[in-house]
Design a protein around this motif. Structure first.
Motif, PDB file in Angstrom:
ATOM      1  N   ARG A  50       1.568  15.351  23.190  1.00  0.00           N
ATOM      2  CA  ARG A  50       0.531  14.992  24.164  1.00  0.00           C
ATOM      3  C   ARG A  50       0.242  16.151  25.120  1.00  0.00           C
ATOM      4  NH1 ARG A  50       1.289   9.716  27.815  1.00  0.00           N
ATOM      5  NH2 ARG A  50       2.773  11.085  28.867  1.00  0.00           N
ATOM      6  N   TYR A 153      -4.870  14.797  39.775  1.00  0.00           N
ATOM      7  CA  TYR A 153      -4.601  13.356  39.853  1.00  0.00           C
ATOM      8  C   TYR A 153      -5.220  12.700  41.083  1.00  0.00           C
ATOM      9  CZ  TYR A 153      -1.881  11.558  35.984  1.00  0.00           C
ATOM     10  OH  TYR A 153      -1.509  11.051  34.760  1.00  0.00           O
ATOM     11  N   GLU A 182      -6.626   1.076  33.411  1.00  0.00           N
ATOM     12  CA  GLU A 182      -5.166   1.109  33.546  1.00  0.00           C
ATOM     13  C   GLU A 182      -4.808   0.998  35.015  1.00  0.00           C
ATOM     14  OE1 GLU A 182      -3.595   4.885  32.174  1.00  0.00           O
ATOM     15  OE2 GLU A 182      -5.311   5.955  32.972  1.00  0.00           O
ATOM     16  N   GLY A 185      -0.815   4.828  37.621  1.00  0.00           N
ATOM     17  CA  GLY A 185       0.050   5.714  36.824  1.00  0.00           C
ATOM     18  C   GLY A 185       0.778   4.975  35.729  1.00  0.00           C
ATOM     19  N   ILE A 209       3.009   6.986  26.253  1.00  0.00           N
ATOM     20  CA  ILE A 209       4.098   7.005  25.266  1.00  0.00           C
ATOM     21  C   ILE A 209       4.833   5.658  25.308  1.00  0.00           C
ATOM     22  CG2 ILE A 209       6.196   8.219  24.538  1.00  0.00           C
ATOM     23  CD1 ILE A 209       3.781  10.111  24.494  1.00  0.00           C
ATOM     24  N   THR A 210       5.063   5.154  26.507  1.00  0.00           N
ATOM     25  CA  THR A 210       5.711   3.840  26.634  1.00  0.00           C
ATOM     26  C   THR A 210       4.824   2.769  26.001  1.00  0.00           C
ATOM     27  OG1 THR A 210       6.382   4.685  28.800  1.00  0.00           O
ATOM     28  CG2 THR A 210       6.979   2.407  28.284  1.00  0.00           C
ATOM     29  N   THR A 246       6.525   5.754  31.861  1.00  0.00           N
ATOM     30  CA  THR A 246       7.817   6.425  31.713  1.00  0.00           C
ATOM     31  C   THR A 246       8.761   6.063  32.862  1.00  0.00           C
ATOM     32  OG1 THR A 246       6.899   8.214  30.420  1.00  0.00           O
ATOM     33  CG2 THR A 246       8.911   8.710  31.649  1.00  0.00           C
TER      34      THR A 246
END
Ligand code: PXG
Length: 289
Positions: A50, A153, A182, A185, A209-210, A246
């Motif tokens: 990623r 961010y 989403e 974060g 990834i989670t 994460t």
């Protein structure tokens, strides 16, 4: 603490970057947040893939191979005797002029910090989170695409400010079309019966990834897992809602915009997935040696 900086492990005090680094001046760079569990780096290759996709998307050439990067992460963990921890991998555009032109930045800076993890309070996992929908929308996909894990961010920071000012710790962000993207974060999931739903990345979410691990664990447990366009209707009428990330792992959302979700308590399916995730995280990953 020893910090990896451009190929060397240096003491924390010596780990500095220039005030002319475009990572600082413009948020021009990419990053990853990775966990270590039980002496192993969790989903290391996926995070590195990623990172390199994010870099490619902003035309940043990382001056080392993916294999070298993976070894550097493991080496930094080993140097800091990390067993359970949090790894921050940062690649900035590097030193340039005060102008925007990224092509004047000759050498990207590669930084790896392997530190202890600061976990959310245990209690939050038992009681669940309250969230609000915020006015700050996720970036348009043709602005900084939310699939890029960039150093810029501010969009997420502004959303977080709105949430905290409203008295909650997390928020739901919509995309420019009004669909759920989403959290600030974390990725978002909705459970409806035996169906597990999450927005597709084109709706403005990071390919977490989670998120990917949870989708697989849920499918293995017989759930019907689908990427679907979601609105707040789906959140308000869900049986269960949870966030993944994460740092957060899997955390229940029990209240959205002051409306209880389901019975207002963390749900059984979320708890089952969280347990499965914990077991998987502790038993997989690249050994730190
Ligand atoms: N969406 C966004 C926007 C993220 O930044 C996730 C989803 C979850 O992805 P992973 O791959 O971690 O499952 C992230 C990553 C923080 C913090 O302090 C969280 C992230 C990044 C940086 C800081 O909460 N989450």
């Amino acid at each position: 603490m020893k910090i990896y900086l451009n190929g060397k492990l240096v003491p924390e005090k010596a780990a500095t970057v220039s005030v002319f680094d475009h990572g600082l001046l413009y948020g021009d760079g990419v990053f990853e947040g990775i966990r270590a569990y039980n002496g192993r780096v969790f989903m290391l290759d996926e995070h590195i893939e990623r990172l390199y996709r994010s870099a490619r998307a902003i035309a940043l050439d990382i001056p080392m191979t993916k294999a070298e990067m993976a070894r550097a992460v493991v080496k930094t963990c080993a140097a800091n005797k990390i067993k359970d921890g949090y790894i921050r991998l940062v690649v900035t555009r590097g030193v340039g002029s005060l102008g925007l032109n990224p092509y004047l930045c000759k050498t990207p800076q590669v930084i790896i910090i392997a530190a202890a993890i600061q976990l959310y309070p245990r209690k939050l996992y038992e009681t669940g989170l309250s969230v609000i929908t915020v006015g700050t929308i996720r970036n348009h996909v043709e602005a900084v695409n939310p699939r890029i894990k960039s150093l810029n961010y501010l969009n997420n920071v502004l959303a977080k400010i709105e949430a905290i000012n409203a008295g909650v710790m997390e928020c739901l962000m919509l995309n420019p079309q009004g669909y759920i993207a989403e959290a600030s974060g974390d990725n978002v999931f909705v459970i409806r019966g035996d169906t597990l739903l999450t927005p597709p990345p084109w709706c403005g979410s990071l390919e977490g990834i989670t998120r990917a691990v949870v989708m697989e664990l849920a499918a293995e447990r017989g759930m019907d897992v689908r990427e679907e366009v979601l609105t707040r209707y789906d959140v308000y009428t869900a049986d269960e809602v949870f966030l993944t990330g994460t740092a957060a792992e899997i955390i229940s959302v029990v209240n959205a915009d002051r409306r209880p979700i389901g019975d207002g308590k963390p749900g059984a399916k979320t708890r089952e997935l969280a347990e499965a995730f914990k077991a998987f995280a502790r038993s997989s990953g690249a050994p730190i040696k």
